[in-house]
Structures are given as structure tokens and as C-alpha cells.
Design a protein around this motif. Structure first.
Motif, PDB file in Angstrom:
ATOM      1  N   ILE A  58      44.932  36.056  30.718  1.00 54.32           N
ATOM      2  CA  ILE A  58      43.244  36.957  31.029  1.00 54.32           C
ATOM      3  C   ILE A  58      43.527  38.284  31.510  1.00 54.32           C
ATOM      4  CG2 ILE A  58      41.364  36.907  32.536  1.00 54.32           C
ATOM      5  CD1 ILE A  58      41.154  34.166  32.977  1.00 54.32           C
ATOM      6  N   ARG A  59      43.027  39.619  30.918  1.00 54.73           N
ATOM      7  CA  ARG A  59      43.532  39.947  30.655  1.00 54.73           C
ATOM      8  C   ARG A  59      42.867  40.732  32.104  1.00 54.73           C
ATOM      9  NH1 ARG A  59      40.531  43.506  28.611  1.00 54.73           N
ATOM     10  NH2 ARG A  59      39.036  41.609  27.761  1.00 54.73           N
ATOM     11  N   PRO A  60      43.637  41.602  32.833  1.00 51.46           N
ATOM     12  CA  PRO A  60      43.971  42.356  33.793  1.00 51.46           C
ATOM     13  C   PRO A  60      41.897  42.930  34.221  1.00 51.46           C
ATOM     14  CG  PRO A  60      45.655  43.138  34.334  1.00 51.46           C
ATOM     15  CD  PRO A  60      45.525  42.541  32.691  1.00 51.46           C
ATOM     16  N   GLY A  61      42.038  43.596  33.668  1.00 46.12           N
ATOM     17  CA  GLY A  61      40.981  44.242  33.203  1.00 46.12           C
ATOM     18  C   GLY A  61      39.239  43.442  33.051  1.00 46.12           C
ATOM     19  N   ALA A  62      39.322  42.235  32.810  1.00 46.39           N
ATOM     20  CA  ALA A  62      38.723  41.252  32.319  1.00 46.39           C
ATOM     21  C   ALA A  62      38.103  40.643  33.633  1.00 46.39           C
ATOM     22  CB  ALA A  62      38.510  39.973  30.857  1.00 46.39           C
ATOM     23  N   VAL A  63      38.682  40.893  34.990  1.00 50.21           N
ATOM     24  CA  VAL A  63      37.943  39.770  35.910  1.00 50.21           C
ATOM     25  C   VAL A  63      37.239  40.807  36.844  1.00 50.21           C
ATOM     26  CG1 VAL A  63      38.549  39.008  38.085  1.00 50.21           C
ATOM     27  CG2 VAL A  63      41.172  39.490  36.510  1.00 50.21           C
ATOM     28  N   GLN A  64      35.942  40.425  36.856  1.00 47.70           N
ATOM     29  CA  GLN A  64      34.946  41.208  37.445  1.00 47.70           C
ATOM     30  C   GLN A  64      34.996  40.603  39.321  1.00 47.70           C
ATOM     31  OE1 GLN A  64      31.843  38.537  36.465  1.00 47.70           O
ATOM     32  NE2 GLN A  64      31.060  39.635  34.280  1.00 47.70           N
ATOM     33  N   HIS A  65      35.040  41.525  39.912  1.00 45.76           N
ATOM     34  CA  HIS A  65      35.088  41.892  41.745  1.00 45.76           C
ATOM     35  C   HIS A  65      33.818  41.945  41.983  1.00 45.76           C
ATOM     36  CE1 HIS A  65      39.575  42.233  40.943  1.00 45.76           C
ATOM     37  NE2 HIS A  65      39.496  42.766  39.640  1.00 45.76           N
ATOM     38  N   SER A  66      33.204  41.588  42.990  1.00 47.62           N
ATOM     39  CA  SER A  66      32.501  41.680  43.993  1.00 47.62           C
ATOM     40  C   SER A  66      32.571  40.912  44.606  1.00 47.62           C
ATOM     41  CB  SER A  66      31.329  40.991  42.757  1.00 47.62           C
ATOM     42  OG  SER A  66      31.958  39.609  43.504  1.00 47.62           O
ATOM     43  N   VAL A  67      31.197  41.462  46.059  1.00 51.20           N
ATOM     44  CA  VAL A  67      31.262  41.172  47.750  1.00 51.20           C
ATOM     45  C   VAL A  67      30.159  40.210  48.149  1.00 51.20           C
ATOM     46  CG1 VAL A  67      31.449  41.970  50.019  1.00 51.20           C
ATOM     47  CG2 VAL A  67      32.961  42.827  47.954  1.00 51.20           C
ATOM     48  N   HIS A  68      30.566  39.706  48.380  1.00 50.37           N
ATOM     49  CA  HIS A  68      29.282  38.365  49.066  1.00 50.37           C
ATOM     50  C   HIS A  68      28.188  39.764  49.975  1.00 50.37           C
ATOM     51  CE1 HIS A  68      30.180  34.497  48.153  1.00 50.37           C
ATOM     52  NE2 HIS A  68      29.661  35.149  46.660  1.00 50.37           N
TER      53      HIS A  68
END
Length: 109
Positions: A58-68
Motif C-alpha cells: 500500500i503506497r504511503p499516499g494511499a493511507v488516509q489520516h484523521s482524528v476522531h
């Protein structure tokens, strides 16, 4: 719904057990709501998430980041296809409270 409707995630899980048995064990979920989805979850184990992301290419750019909404939980998500179905990696990590915002219980421990 027959168990055979979960064939893709079950096959992926069998393959993972054979090929990736040395990787950190995630929480595993397959449900009748999304029978073709295999979900691998990590709790306070960002390293485990990263190791699996690399193994599944999985490409690093494909990882979604968020905060609850509570601003105390960071979430990383990624989806890839494997063995005929989607595999979702998800990681929840605790964001430490700033020193001045820590509760008495956290300070005392």
C-alpha cells in the motif's frame, strides 16, 4: 447468507496466515454486512499497521489520516484488493493530552 459469500476474505486470511505469519497479529473482522471485506485493525500499534501496509504494498499516499472528534484518537485507514476482495487496514492510536491538559488520574499514574 451462506458462508461461501465470505470466500474472498476467508481466502485472503488463509494466504496471510501462510505468507505473513511472522507479522504482528491484527484484530480480524469479517461480517455479514460487508461479506467480501476483510478488516485488519490495530489499536495503539502504528508499527503493526505500517508493517502490514508495506507487506500489502500500500503506497504511503494511499493511507488516509484523521482524528476522531474527541481529539484524542488518531486514525489511519487504507484499502487494497487481495485475493479477489478488499482488505481494509485501520489503526487507532491515542494522542497524548498536552501536559497542562492531563487529568488528575493521568498525572497520578
Amino acid at each position: 447468507m451462506p458462508l461461501s459469500s465470505m470466500a474472498a476474505p476467508l481466502m485472503a486470511l488463509r494466504i496471510f496466515e501462510d505468507i505473513y505469519r511472522h507479522l504482528p497479529a491484527p484484530c480480524v473482522s469479517i461480517s455479514t454486512v460487508y461479506p467480501d471485506l476483510l478488516e485488519l485493525s490495530f489499536y495503539d500499534d502504528a508499527d503493526g499497521f505500517e508493517i502490514w501496509s508495506e507487506a500489502l504494498r500500500i503506497r504511503p499516499g494511499a493511507v488516509q489520516h484523521s482524528v476522531h472528534g474527541d481529539s484524542r484518537t488518531r486514525v489511519m485507514k487504507a484499502v487494497t484488493n487481495y485475493s479477489g476482495g478488499p482488505v481494509k487496514l485501520i489503526c487507532f492510536t491515542t494522542i497524548p493530552a498536552p501536559e497542562g491538559m492531563r487529568s488528575r488520574a493521568e498525572v497520578g499514574s
